[in-house]
Design a protein around this motif. Structure first.
Motif, PDB file in Angstrom:
ATOM      1  N   LEU A   1      -4.106   1.449   3.212  1.00  0.00           N
ATOM      2  CA  LEU A   1      -4.212   0.017   3.463  1.00  0.00           C
ATOM      3  C   LEU A   1      -5.676  -0.429   3.397  1.00  0.00           C
ATOM      4  CD1 LEU A   1      -2.996  -2.697   4.273  1.00  0.00           C
ATOM      5  CD2 LEU A   1      -3.113  -1.953   6.671  1.00  0.00           C
ATOM      6  N   ALA A   2      -6.571   0.360   3.979  1.00  0.00           N
ATOM      7  CA  ALA A   2      -8.002  -0.004   3.979  1.00  0.00           C
ATOM      8  C   ALA A   2      -8.541  -0.081   2.555  1.00  0.00           C
ATOM      9  CB  ALA A   2      -8.799   1.002   4.794  1.00  0.00           C
ATOM     10  N   ASN A   3      -8.095   0.818   1.680  1.00  0.00           N
ATOM     11  CA  ASN A   3      -8.541   0.799   0.282  1.00  0.00           C
ATOM     12  C   ASN A   3      -8.014  -0.421  -0.454  1.00  0.00           C
ATOM     13  OD1 ASN A   3      -8.033   4.385   0.121  1.00  0.00           O
ATOM     14  ND2 ASN A   3      -9.880   3.298   0.686  1.00  0.00           N
ATOM     15  N   LEU A   4      -6.756  -0.808  -0.169  1.00  0.00           N
ATOM     16  CA  LEU A   4      -6.159  -1.992  -0.804  1.00  0.00           C
ATOM     17  C   LEU A   4      -6.880  -3.257  -0.367  1.00  0.00           C
ATOM     18  CD1 LEU A   4      -3.903  -3.176  -2.571  1.00  0.00           C
ATOM     19  CD2 LEU A   4      -2.466  -3.269  -0.519  1.00  0.00           C
ATOM     20  N   ILE A   5      -7.198  -3.360   0.910  1.00  0.00           N
ATOM     21  CA  ILE A   5      -7.924  -4.527   1.423  1.00  0.00           C
ATOM     22  C   ILE A   5      -9.304  -4.612   0.784  1.00  0.00           C
ATOM     23  CG2 ILE A   5      -9.021  -5.472   3.493  1.00  0.00           C
ATOM     24  CD1 ILE A   5      -6.615  -4.435   5.096  1.00  0.00           C
ATOM     25  N   ALA A   6      -9.995  -3.480   0.685  1.00  0.00           N
ATOM     26  CA  ALA A   6     -11.336  -3.467   0.098  1.00  0.00           C
ATOM     27  C   ALA A   6     -11.298  -3.810  -1.385  1.00  0.00           C
ATOM     28  CB  ALA A   6     -11.984  -2.097   0.300  1.00  0.00           C
ATOM     29  N   ALA A   7     -10.273  -3.351  -2.094  1.00  0.00           N
ATOM     30  CA  ALA A   7     -10.170  -3.588  -3.539  1.00  0.00           C
ATOM     31  C   ALA A   7     -10.051  -5.066  -3.868  1.00  0.00           C
ATOM     32  CB  ALA A   7      -8.981  -2.830  -4.114  1.00  0.00           C
ATOM     33  N   ASN A   8      -9.519  -5.835  -2.917  1.00  0.00           N
ATOM     34  CA  ASN A   8      -9.291  -7.259  -3.163  1.00  0.00           C
ATOM     35  C   ASN A   8     -10.140  -8.166  -2.271  1.00  0.00           C
ATOM     36  OD1 ASN A   8      -6.727  -7.328  -5.076  1.00  0.00           O
ATOM     37  ND2 ASN A   8      -6.381  -5.703  -3.573  1.00  0.00           N
ATOM     38  N   ARG A   9     -11.065  -7.550  -1.529  1.00  0.00           N
ATOM     39  CA  ARG A   9     -11.978  -8.282  -0.635  1.00  0.00           C
ATOM     40  C   ARG A   9     -11.193  -9.267   0.242  1.00  0.00           C
ATOM     41  NH1 ARG A   9     -17.318  -7.819  -2.024  1.00  0.00           N
ATOM     42  NH2 ARG A   9     -17.843  -9.872  -1.206  1.00  0.00           N
ATOM     43  N   ILE A  10     -10.115  -8.777   0.840  1.00  0.00           N
ATOM     44  CA  ILE A  10      -9.232  -9.609   1.657  1.00  0.00           C
ATOM     45  C   ILE A  10      -9.863  -9.849   3.024  1.00  0.00           C
ATOM     46  CG2 ILE A  10      -6.978  -9.693   2.808  1.00  0.00           C
ATOM     47  CD1 ILE A  10      -5.895  -8.080   0.410  1.00  0.00           C
ATOM     48  N   GLN A  11     -10.015 -11.106   3.393  1.00  0.00           N
ATOM     49  CA  GLN A  11     -10.623 -11.468   4.668  1.00  0.00           C
ATOM     50  C   GLN A  11      -9.599 -11.467   5.798  1.00  0.00           C
ATOM     51  OE1 GLN A  11     -13.979 -11.831   4.880  1.00  0.00           O
ATOM     52  NE2 GLN A  11     -13.958 -11.283   2.708  1.00  0.00           N
ATOM     53  N   ASN A  12      -8.395 -11.963   5.511  1.00  0.00           N
ATOM     54  CA  ASN A  12      -7.345 -12.020   6.530  1.00  0.00           C
ATOM     55  C   ASN A  12      -6.097 -11.317   6.001  1.00  0.00           C
ATOM     56  OD1 ASN A  12      -5.417 -12.597   8.460  1.00  0.00           O
ATOM     57  ND2 ASN A  12      -5.990 -14.763   8.671  1.00  0.00           N
TER      58      ASN A  12
ATOM     59  N   LEU B   1       3.138  16.052   2.413  1.00  0.00           N
ATOM     60  CA  LEU B   1       4.430  15.832   1.771  1.00  0.00           C
ATOM     61  C   LEU B   1       4.912  14.440   2.134  1.00  0.00           C
ATOM     62  CD1 LEU B   1       6.781  16.918   0.094  1.00  0.00           C
ATOM     63  CD2 LEU B   1       7.781  17.814   2.215  1.00  0.00           C
ATOM     64  N   LYS B   2       5.003  13.571   1.133  1.00  0.00           N
ATOM     65  CA  LYS B   2       5.451  12.193   1.341  1.00  0.00           C
ATOM     66  C   LYS B   2       6.741  12.000   0.578  1.00  0.00           C
ATOM     67  CE  LYS B   2       4.519   8.254   3.320  1.00  0.00           C
ATOM     68  NZ  LYS B   2       4.403   8.156   4.793  1.00  0.00           N
ATOM     69  N   GLY B   3       7.843  11.882   1.324  1.00  0.00           N
ATOM     70  CA  GLY B   3       9.133  11.828   0.646  1.00  0.00           C
ATOM     71  C   GLY B   3       9.428  13.173   0.017  1.00  0.00           C
TER      72      GLY B   3
ATOM     73  N   ALA C   1       0.835  -1.203   0.000  1.00  0.00           N
ATOM     74  CA  ALA C   1       0.000   0.000   0.000  1.00  0.00           C
ATOM     75  C   ALA C   1       0.874   1.259   0.000  1.00  0.00           C
ATOM     76  CB  ALA C   1      -0.926  -0.010   1.207  1.00  0.00           C
ATOM     77  N   GLU C   2       1.910   1.261   0.851  1.00  0.00           N
ATOM     78  CA  GLU C   2       2.796   2.422   0.940  1.00  0.00           C
ATOM     79  C   GLU C   2       3.541   2.632  -0.372  1.00  0.00           C
ATOM     80  OE1 GLU C   2       4.526   5.722   2.650  1.00  0.00           O
ATOM     81  OE2 GLU C   2       2.903   4.469   3.423  1.00  0.00           O
ATOM     82  N   GLN C   3       3.995   1.554  -0.983  1.00  0.00           N
ATOM     83  CA  GLN C   3       4.752   1.643  -2.225  1.00  0.00           C
ATOM     84  C   GLN C   3       3.930   2.229  -3.358  1.00  0.00           C
ATOM     85  OE1 GLN C   3       6.546  -2.075  -3.434  1.00  0.00           O
ATOM     86  NE2 GLN C   3       6.693  -1.447  -5.579  1.00  0.00           N
ATOM     87  N   HIS C   4       2.613   1.940  -3.351  1.00  0.00           N
ATOM     88  CA  HIS C   4       1.755   2.378  -4.451  1.00  0.00           C
ATOM     89  C   HIS C   4       0.865   3.568  -4.099  1.00  0.00           C
ATOM     90  CE1 HIS C   4       2.840  -1.720  -5.833  1.00  0.00           C
ATOM     91  NE2 HIS C   4       2.756  -1.164  -7.030  1.00  0.00           N
ATOM     92  N   ASN C   5       1.167   4.228  -2.954  1.00  0.00           N
ATOM     93  CA  ASN C   5       0.439   5.441  -2.611  1.00  0.00           C
ATOM     94  C   ASN C   5      -1.055   5.180  -2.428  1.00  0.00           C
ATOM     95  OD1 ASN C   5       0.696   8.219  -2.027  1.00  0.00           O
ATOM     96  ND2 ASN C   5      -0.099   8.771  -4.050  1.00  0.00           N
ATOM     97  N   VAL C   6      -1.361   4.089  -1.710  1.00  0.00           N
ATOM     98  CA  VAL C   6      -2.743   3.686  -1.469  1.00  0.00           C
ATOM     99  C   VAL C   6      -2.940   3.456   0.027  1.00  0.00           C
ATOM    100  CG1 VAL C   6      -4.498   1.920  -1.944  1.00  0.00           C
ATOM    101  CG2 VAL C   6      -2.874   2.551  -3.716  1.00  0.00           C
TER     102      VAL C   6
END
Length: 605
Positions: A24-35, A384-386, A17-22
């Motif tokens: 974590l909650a959005n990344l989990i939701a995008a892939n319907r990750i349960q665990n 400002l990130k980096g 998530a950090e590497q792609h500027n996303v």
């Protein structure tokens, strides 16, 4: 189209998530990750991140850019149609995606499985046909190793987002149909870079300040466009519709102008130095910004004649910008003092009490906008990130509490806009040197992101305040169940109790139960066969005069139930059907229509 990343040794969801500027909650939701703790090497993840529009600098190479943005050389080359040895020119514009533009089919995959996992859904209904069409598949059959492009499905709600685009000779005003995902151009060479579409509250008209500072009105249904006035260059371009959707308030030539779009007559109020005019919801008063005798910016309210002017604030700080009254007229927000530092404050109109929104880490908080419930505010906060700036899409309670980051944009700042029911926020991303190329929407509850528009040139946007329905309604009346209600026109009768359409259904009946409504709703919701899933939600009516509840299904509802939800309401007087007494009416319908249909239920006299 969605982009994918393949998990490598040492990866974690937070790292990806950090590497792609996303978020974590959005990344989990995008892939319907349960665990989130179970991540397998080789697993493919959808990355809901923006395209980077990058201008090549001296010394840049494809190899360096691949490392900088965390993607492969082949990905950059393919996206930009670069040929080996991938030589770059200073000033060249590159599109750098967050991953590869395809998903590789795994053993056991079906279109249904893929669509469910990556949220290819409209109104909660899986849309495998969108994957099939995008990839030109003759059938639904797929094989292991096949590369599939995965689309973002349209949200499917009734309504539109008006936006300013520079495509095809713009800037001009365009319309995005939230239900179908179709874009439509409304004006031709009338817009300007400062143009911001402003909907009337009934979503029948759009006002904007266009080329040469001319104010235009677009009549949504007919498509007609009218010019009503011309403002001074560099002046106040705030436009505000009256509660009856007829009169536009703005400032021009040192006066407040109230222009009636029905009669084409205007009234002028002498209020020197005013800006940011807003209507109070009673339609009889105005709120505006003006300087006091000490030259300090203050907020005032007055009648439509300009009399009874009352000072609301006792500001001792800088100028007030982006002044906006809440929909209920109880609170007003503004930003101060300027661009490099921009803080958000909320004032309670009745008392003058002021609340500060702490905002983001850089004190650069922009584009605050009220939700229709007058309780929440969405805004963009620069971080400002980096070595790069990005925007946090944030929501906060009017009193400055419960400030949350909902999504990220790679733009320095972005306008934001609420959906009619306050369930989503749309914003811009994919920024380059001059404009944003993408429009996104975030689901506030589920944190799921949908890319609405790609490869565009967008400056401003606003969601239509009301959910414009593109269907008329039909009427259902049952003498047996003694009810009447409305449903979408076009649904066909299956039997006396059930109607079905391409996008939903309803069915009616009556039930007997105790006088305890909560008990009746619990019994219906938690049946042994779990027709509403394992964790249905029961919503009790907020109207104390109506004993009713809504039962909404959980995500694990069996597919054969077709998103069934239920509405239970107590009869004013129990009815008798074939000798049996019933004290509750029950309506089943798909979850996308249950609220709209149930809101029209009436008992026959």
């Amino acid at each position: 189209m969605q982009y994918f990343y393949t998990v490598r040794t040492g990866d974690s969801l937070s790292k990806i998530a950090e590497q792609h500027n996303v978020l974590l909650a959005n990344l989990i939701a995008a892939n319907r990750i349960q665990n989130p703790d179970q991540l397998a090497v080789g697993e493919q993840l959808s990355i809901p991140a923006s395209m980077h529009n990058y201008i090549v600098q001296s010394g840049d190479s494809v190899y360096q850019l691949a490392g900088k943005f965390g993607v492969s050389i082949a990905t950059i080359a393919e996206e930009n149609q670069l040929q080996s040895p991938y030589l770059l020119k200073v000033g060249q514009r590159l599109r750098i995606p967050p991953g590869v533009p395809y998903y590789t089919v795994q053993e056991g995959d079906t279109l249904e499985v893929i669509a469910r996992r990556f949220n290819v859904r409209t109104k909660g209904i899986t849309k495998t046909s969108l994957i099939q069409e995008l990839n030109q598949l003759p059938t639904t059959a797929i094989t292991t190793g096949m590369r599939l492009k995965i689309p973002y499905a349209p949200i499917g709600e009734s309504g539109f987002i008006a936006y300013t685009s520079r495509l095809e000779g713009g800037p001009d005003i365009w319309l995005y149909d939230v239900e179908s995902g179709v874009n439509k151009r409304l004006t031709t060479e009338l817009g300007a870079t400062h143009s911001k579409p402003i909907w009337s509250m009934d979503s029948s008209k759009i006002a904007f300040v266009g080329k040469n500072q001319i104010i235009y009105i677009i009549y949504h249904e007919s498509g007609l466009i009218g010019a009503i006035d011309q403002l001074a260059e560099g002046g106040d371009f705030t436009l505000n519709w009256s509660p009856d959707n007829e009169t536009l308030a703005y400032t021009a030539r040192g006066k407040i102008i109230l222009y009636n779009t029905r009669t084409h007559e205007s009234e002028q109020l002498d209020q020197a130095g005013v800006s940011n005019v807003n209507w109070f919801p009673n339609g009889k008063e105005l709120l505006f910004q003006a300087v006091d005798n000490e030259g300090v910016s203050q907020l005032y309210r007055s009648s439509l004649t300009g009399t009874d002017r009352e000072q609301i604030t006792n500001n001792t700080e800088g100028p007030m910008h982006e002044v906006q009254l809440s929909k209920d007229g109880k609170y007003v927000l503004y930003t101060t003092p300027g661009v490099s530092i921009s803080l958000i404050y909320v004032v309670e109109v009745a008392s003058g009490k002021t609340f500060e929104v702490k905002g983001g880490p850089e004190a650069k908080n922009y584009f605050p906008t009220w939700a229709s419930d007058s309780k929440q505010i969405a805004y963009s906060s620069t971080e400002l990130k980096g070595q790069q700036y990005r925007s946090q899409i944030r929501t906060v309670h009017f009193d400055g509490k419960n400030d949350q980051i909902q999504a990220l944009s790679n733009c320095f700042s972005t306008p934001v806009t609420w959906s009619p029911k306050n369930e989503r926020i749309a914003y811009l991303s994919g920024c380059g040197e001059e404009y944003a190329s993408e429009m996104w929407a975030v689901d506030i509850e589920k944190r799921f992101l949908v890319k609405l528009i790609d490869d565009n040139q967008i400056d401003a946007l606003q969601w239509s305040p009301s959910a414009i329905a593109d269907f008329t309604t039909a009427e259902f009346t049952s003498d047996v169940y003694e009810v009447n209600f409305q449903y979408p026109l076009g649904w066909q009768k299956v039997n006396e109790e059930r109607y079905e359409g391409d996008d939903g259904f309803f069915q009616v009946s009556a039930i007997s139960g105790s006088d305890n409504l909560e008990e009746v709703c619990q019994i219906e919701a938690n049946q042994e066969l779990q027709p509403y899933g394992s964790k249905p939600t029961i919503l009790k009516s907020e109207n104390p005069e109506v004993e009713s509840c809504l039962i909404m299904p959980s995500d694990d509802q069996p597919a054969e139930m077709k998103n069934q939800a239920a509405f239970i309401v107590k009869y004013p007087t129990p009815i008798i059907i074939k000798g049996t007494t019933y004290n509750y009416f029950i309506l089943w319908a798909d979850k996308e229509h249950i609220k709209e249909i149930s809101s029209t239920v009436m008992f026959l006299p």
